[in-house]
Design a protein around this motif. Structure first.
Motif, PDB file in Angstrom:
ATOM      1  N   MET A  35       0.538  -0.908   0.448  1.00  0.00           N
ATOM      2  CA  MET A  35       0.073  -0.232   0.332  1.00  0.00           C
ATOM      3  C   MET A  35       1.159   1.256   0.132  1.00  0.00           C
ATOM      4  O   MET A  35       0.468   2.043   0.993  1.00  0.00           O
ATOM      5  N   MET A  36       1.793   1.317  -0.826  1.00  0.00           N
ATOM      6  CA  MET A  36       2.451   2.692  -0.920  1.00  0.00           C
ATOM      7  C   MET A  36       2.261   3.921  -2.039  1.00  0.00           C
ATOM      8  O   MET A  36       1.339   3.628  -2.822  1.00  0.00           O
ATOM      9  N   PRO A  37       1.691   4.965  -1.331  1.00  0.00           N
ATOM     10  CA  PRO A  37       1.390   6.044  -2.106  1.00  0.00           C
ATOM     11  C   PRO A  37       2.272   6.688  -3.325  1.00  0.00           C
ATOM     12  O   PRO A  37       3.370   5.909  -3.096  1.00  0.00           O
ATOM     13  N   ASP A  38       1.548   7.105  -4.688  1.00  0.00           N
ATOM     14  CA  ASP A  38       1.898   7.120  -5.726  1.00  0.00           C
ATOM     15  C   ASP A  38       3.315   8.630  -5.031  1.00  0.00           C
ATOM     16  O   ASP A  38       2.872   9.629  -4.903  1.00  0.00           O
ATOM     17  N   LEU A  39       4.654   8.573  -5.432  1.00  0.00           N
ATOM     18  CA  LEU A  39       6.072  10.025  -4.859  1.00  0.00           C
ATOM     19  C   LEU A  39       6.344  10.210  -5.801  1.00  0.00           C
ATOM     20  O   LEU A  39       6.146  11.147  -6.311  1.00  0.00           O
ATOM     21  N   GLY A  40       6.054   9.768  -7.258  1.00  0.00           N
ATOM     22  CA  GLY A  40       6.304  10.191  -8.788  1.00  0.00           C
ATOM     23  C   GLY A  40       7.306  10.613  -8.824  1.00  0.00           C
ATOM     24  O   GLY A  40       8.087   9.581  -7.818  1.00  0.00           O
ATOM     25  N   LYS A  41       8.291  11.593  -9.207  1.00  0.00           N
ATOM     26  CA  LYS A  41       9.495  11.537  -9.298  1.00  0.00           C
ATOM     27  C   LYS A  41      10.331  12.224  -7.945  1.00  0.00           C
ATOM     28  O   LYS A  41      11.486  11.806  -8.280  1.00  0.00           O
ATOM     29  N   TYR A  42       9.720  11.818  -7.588  1.00  0.00           N
ATOM     30  CA  TYR A  42      10.398  12.785  -5.974  1.00  0.00           C
ATOM     31  C   TYR A  42      10.126  11.012  -5.191  1.00  0.00           C
ATOM     32  O   TYR A  42      10.738  11.332  -4.028  1.00  0.00           O
ATOM     33  N   ALA A  43       9.900  10.465  -5.212  1.00  0.00           N
ATOM     34  CA  ALA A  43       9.645   9.479  -4.826  1.00  0.00           C
ATOM     35  C   ALA A  43      11.417   7.902  -4.206  1.00  0.00           C
ATOM     36  O   ALA A  43      11.131   8.513  -2.539  1.00  0.00           O
ATOM     37  N   ALA A  44      12.114   8.717  -4.762  1.00  0.00           N
ATOM     38  CA  ALA A  44      13.525   8.224  -3.967  1.00  0.00           C
ATOM     39  C   ALA A  44      14.025   9.218  -2.824  1.00  0.00           C
ATOM     40  O   ALA A  44      14.723   8.825  -1.492  1.00  0.00           O
ATOM     41  N   GLU A  45      14.068  10.348  -2.628  1.00  0.00           N
ATOM     42  CA  GLU A  45      13.699  11.672  -2.081  1.00  0.00           C
ATOM     43  C   GLU A  45      13.276  11.388  -1.068  1.00  0.00           C
ATOM     44  O   GLU A  45      13.878  11.422   0.340  1.00  0.00           O
ATOM     45  N   VAL A  46      12.430  11.349  -1.198  1.00  0.00           N
ATOM     46  CA  VAL A  46      11.074  10.877   0.250  1.00  0.00           C
ATOM     47  C   VAL A  46      11.865  10.048   1.011  1.00  0.00           C
ATOM     48  O   VAL A  46      11.929   9.904   2.193  1.00  0.00           O
ATOM     49  N   LEU A  47      11.542   8.305   0.507  1.00  0.00           N
ATOM     50  CA  LEU A  47      12.062   7.289   0.800  1.00  0.00           C
ATOM     51  C   LEU A  47      13.723   7.146   1.760  1.00  0.00           C
ATOM     52  O   LEU A  47      13.897   7.031   2.356  1.00  0.00           O
ATOM     53  N   THR A  48      14.742   8.268   0.652  1.00  0.00           N
ATOM     54  CA  THR A  48      15.288   8.501   1.179  1.00  0.00           C
ATOM     55  C   THR A  48      15.512   8.766   2.551  1.00  0.00           C
ATOM     56  O   THR A  48      16.026   9.261   3.867  1.00  0.00           O
ATOM     57  N   ALA A  49      14.735  10.227   2.551  1.00  0.00           N
ATOM     58  CA  ALA A  49      14.192  11.294   4.190  1.00  0.00           C
ATOM     59  C   ALA A  49      13.757  10.340   4.684  1.00  0.00           C
ATOM     60  O   ALA A  49      14.067  10.024   6.464  1.00  0.00           O
ATOM     61  N   TYR A  50      12.858   9.697   5.111  1.00  0.00           N
ATOM     62  CA  TYR A  50      11.824   8.242   5.862  1.00  0.00           C
ATOM     63  C   TYR A  50      13.597   7.713   6.321  1.00  0.00           C
ATOM     64  O   TYR A  50      13.262   7.263   7.256  1.00  0.00           O
TER      65      TYR A  50
END
Length: 51
Positions: free
Chosen positions: A1-16
């Motif tokens: 159940m992963m939300p669509d993070l678009g082109k910023y997925a890597a940055e958001v997941l790295t921050a998490y």
């Protein structure tokens, strides 16, 4: 159940991930410091009783 993070997925997941690592490190450091202080207090109380 992963939300669509678009082109910023890597940055958001790295921050998490970085946040999770920092939280775990802070909890561990707090626990380790508490254990150290508890040992020091027990030693000081032992010395005080033995005079």
């Amino acid at each position: 159940m992963m939300p669509d993070l678009g082109k910023y997925a890597a940055e958001v997941l790295t921050a998490y991930g970085a946040s999770a690592v920092l939280i775990v490190a802070l909890v561990w450091m707090s626990w380790a410091r508490g254990a150290k202080v508890k040992r020091q207090l027990a030693e000081a109380e032992k010395e005080a009783r033995n005079g």
